[in-house]
Design an enzyme around this catalytic site. Sequence first.
Site, PDB file in Angstrom:
ATOM      1  N   ASP A  10       0.806  -1.227   0.000  1.00 20.77           N
ATOM      2  CA  ASP A  10       0.000   0.000   0.000  1.00 20.77           C
ATOM      3  C   ASP A  10       0.838   1.277   0.000  1.00 20.77           C
ATOM      4  OD1 ASP A  10      -2.284  -1.547   0.108  1.00 20.77           O
ATOM      5  OD2 ASP A  10      -2.413  -1.472   2.297  1.00 20.77           O
ATOM      6  N   ARG A  25     -16.881  -2.503 -18.729  1.00 20.02           N
ATOM      7  CA  ARG A  25     -16.524  -3.738 -18.033  1.00 20.02           C
ATOM      8  C   ARG A  25     -15.689  -3.405 -16.810  1.00 20.02           C
ATOM      9  NH1 ARG A  25     -19.665  -5.384 -21.259  1.00 20.02           N
ATOM     10  NH2 ARG A  25     -19.412  -7.084 -22.767  1.00 20.02           N
ATOM     11  N   ARG A  72      -7.350  -0.048   0.650  1.00 19.50           N
ATOM     12  CA  ARG A  72      -8.606   0.157   1.395  1.00 19.50           C
ATOM     13  C   ARG A  72      -8.775   1.596   1.829  1.00 19.50           C
ATOM     14  NH1 ARG A  72      -8.791  -5.243   4.734  1.00 19.50           N
ATOM     15  NH2 ARG A  72      -6.797  -4.479   5.471  1.00 19.50           N
ATOM     16  N   GLN A  98      -2.028  -8.696  -6.986  1.00 24.23           N
ATOM     17  CA  GLN A  98      -1.064  -7.594  -6.757  1.00 24.23           C
ATOM     18  C   GLN A  98      -0.130  -7.861  -5.578  1.00 24.23           C
ATOM     19  OE1 GLN A  98      -3.634  -3.666  -7.183  1.00 24.23           O
ATOM     20  NE2 GLN A  98      -4.862  -5.458  -6.735  1.00 24.23           N
TER      21      GLN A  98
END
Length: 320
Positions: A128, A244, A172, A252
């Site tokens: 992250d 799409r 997130r 990842q």
Amino acid sequence: MKRIAVLTSGGDSPGMNAAIRAVVRTGISEGMEVIGIRRGYQGLVEGNFILMDTGSVSGIINQGGTILHSARSLEFKTPEGFARAVDNLHQAGIDGLVVIGGNGSQRGNYELHRQADFPVVGVASTIDNDLYGSDYTIGFDTAVNTALESIDRLRDTATSHDRIFIIEVMGRSRGFVALHVGIAGGAEAVLIPELPWTLEEVVDVIQRGYRRGKKSYLIVVAEGAAHGIQLAEQVEAATGYETRATVLGHVQRGGSPSAADRVLASQLGAYAVRFLKSGERGVLVGEQNECIVTTPLEEVWSKDKPLDPEMIELVKVLGA
Ligand code: F6P
């Protein structure tokens, strides 16, 4: 300092193994014994320890994941579990601990420092890249490149079919992966959790492009900003253009680390041991402006790493 321990915690990230290798080999070269703790803080609570030697970390620098395994331990967060973990460290004669992980892991590490006054250092490792105290964290570069490879493939299909693609990437609460992947992949728009956005704005970007003859779009969204599949349905309903969604998810997190991640992991792991030996404790070892630096763990978990506003502007200008 005679005996140190190392654990990996939280989400695995490519380069964790290179960091373990650096801790083990630097520790041994400094005349210490190095204990590996399996399954992160859960292994600390359970006393899941193994003695590492130089050979135990052979042939892992190119491997993703973590040979010590990882876990998100709820037990460590209870007073009983925490006490058992501290007791296990003392019982095993461990004088210092290196925790390789991201935000949650460094929070646990801080508690060992604050509540138990145990000598700890953290190594900045998460895909992250959201750790205050390090410009880059171990695994970020690889994760961005992994996502980019998929995005390049999706562009082929988007162009061939005149379609819009919504690509959901990990993140997130922070949008570092989305922002970097979006810029590197030439996305028309990037949605990140840090910035509010509306469907109208997304539709507007698309409609403006269509008026100029543009027929295909790549829109990158961080998982914390939007649900990719839902957004694709909304965009298709609002524009009438075929849309799409692709959710990249955990692809990842794995894979062989990039050269940049291997080098960073080797440096941070080695310095973590040296800092511990020199008496520094309660800090995160990270990299800032290409120098290895330490930051108090208290700051690491209590402060937000800022996003570069110029990167956000760049997406808008280049994706127009
Ligand atoms: O922190 C790394 C990360 O991959 C985040 O980007 C993601 O939101 C989360 O972990 C997923 O966690 P889990 O693997 O526990 O589902």
